[in-house]
Design an enzyme around this catalytic site. Structure first.
Site, PDB file in Angstrom:
ATOM      1  N   ASP A 149      29.580   0.036  27.346  1.00  0.00           N
ATOM      2  CA  ASP A 149      28.874   0.625  28.483  1.00  0.00           C
ATOM      3  C   ASP A 149      27.429   0.960  28.111  1.00  0.00           C
ATOM      4  O   ASP A 149      26.483   0.578  28.814  1.00  0.00           O
ATOM      5  CB  ASP A 149      29.622   1.879  28.927  1.00  0.00           C
ATOM      6  CG  ASP A 149      29.150   2.434  30.256  1.00  0.00           C
ATOM      7  OD1 ASP A 149      28.538   1.702  31.047  1.00  0.00           O
ATOM      8  OD2 ASP A 149      29.429   3.622  30.518  1.00  0.00           O
ATOM      9  N   ASP A 195      28.060 -10.742  21.015  1.00  0.00           N
ATOM     10  CA  ASP A 195      27.487  -9.635  21.771  1.00  0.00           C
ATOM     11  C   ASP A 195      27.608  -9.944  23.262  1.00  0.00           C
ATOM     12  O   ASP A 195      26.985 -10.886  23.762  1.00  0.00           O
ATOM     13  CB  ASP A 195      26.019  -9.488  21.358  1.00  0.00           C
ATOM     14  CG  ASP A 195      25.297  -8.350  22.044  1.00  0.00           C
ATOM     15  OD1 ASP A 195      25.812  -7.802  23.049  1.00  0.00           O
ATOM     16  OD2 ASP A 195      24.195  -8.007  21.582  1.00  0.00           O
ATOM     17  N   TYR A 212      38.533   4.719  24.010  1.00  0.00           N
ATOM     18  CA  TYR A 212      39.677   5.141  24.830  1.00  0.00           C
ATOM     19  C   TYR A 212      41.000   4.974  24.098  1.00  0.00           C
ATOM     20  O   TYR A 212      42.052   5.318  24.628  1.00  0.00           O
ATOM     21  CB  TYR A 212      39.695   4.404  26.164  1.00  0.00           C
ATOM     22  CG  TYR A 212      38.678   4.939  27.173  1.00  0.00           C
ATOM     23  CD1 TYR A 212      37.680   5.843  26.808  1.00  0.00           C
ATOM     24  CD2 TYR A 212      38.720   4.535  28.490  1.00  0.00           C
ATOM     25  CE1 TYR A 212      36.763   6.328  27.724  1.00  0.00           C
ATOM     26  CE2 TYR A 212      37.803   5.015  29.417  1.00  0.00           C
ATOM     27  CZ  TYR A 212      36.836   5.918  29.032  1.00  0.00           C
ATOM     28  OH  TYR A 212      35.935   6.412  29.944  1.00  0.00           O
TER      29      TYR A 212
END
Length: 171
Positions: free
Chosen positions: A35, A11, A127
């Site tokens: 994000d 993480d 993305y």
């Protein structure tokens, strides 16, 4: 100075480093994936710093391939370096923009006198960048980018598939 490259399955929000790189969207105001995790775990100070950037230098958002630093809030890191990766395209080569994310983040890290930097696999999530190619670009770019301060770049990935892709390019 030679920068040591390491690979961690884990993480990114729990990395005790000088700077964590956030795969941000151009708004700098949080989102999904890495994000969202950074904004949630880091707390409101990160969002406040991002809003201040939007109110001053980055009113239209952060351009793709660029990087900027803020506080890390409640994260164990000292700073968050936000960079906006490109969306993958089958018809346009955007590899240079992806490489720029890593180069510009390392420049910002050097300006912060950061010795340790943790990167996610930029652009390989929502993305759509192909994971193996994204890992190749990340590793090659970091190897080619000299940094006067950064002693360790840690690629932090969250699943076995990403770990295998980065491991192939790190050997």
């Amino acid at each position: 100075m030679s920068t040591r490259l390491t690979l961690v399955l884990g993480d990114i929000t729990r990395q005790d480093v000088d700077a964590v790189v956030n795969a941000a969207n151009s708004s700098l105001l949080g989102g999904g994936g890495v994000d969202g995790a950074i904004h949630r775990r880091g707390g409101p100070d990160i969002l406040a710093a991002c809003r201040a950037l939007r109110a001053s230098h980055h009113g239209k958002g952060l351009p793709t391939g660029q990087a900027v630093a803020t506080t890390a809030g409640l994260l164990p890191a000292r700073h968050v370096i936000h960079t906006v990766g490109p969306r993958w395209s089958a018809t346009e080569d955007r590899s240079e923009l992806l490489a720029s994310c890593y180069r510009e983040s390392l420049k910002v890290a050097a300006g912060l006198d950061a010795r340790t930097v943790a990167f996610p696999a930029i652009s390989t999530g929502i993305y759509g960048w192909p994971l193996d190619d994204g890992a190749r670009i990340a590793v090659e770019t970091v190897r080619e980018t000299a940094s006067p301060t950064v002693e360790e770049v840690r690629f932090v990935v969250f699943d076995d598939r990403a770990h295998e892709a980065f491991a192939r390019h790190l050997t």
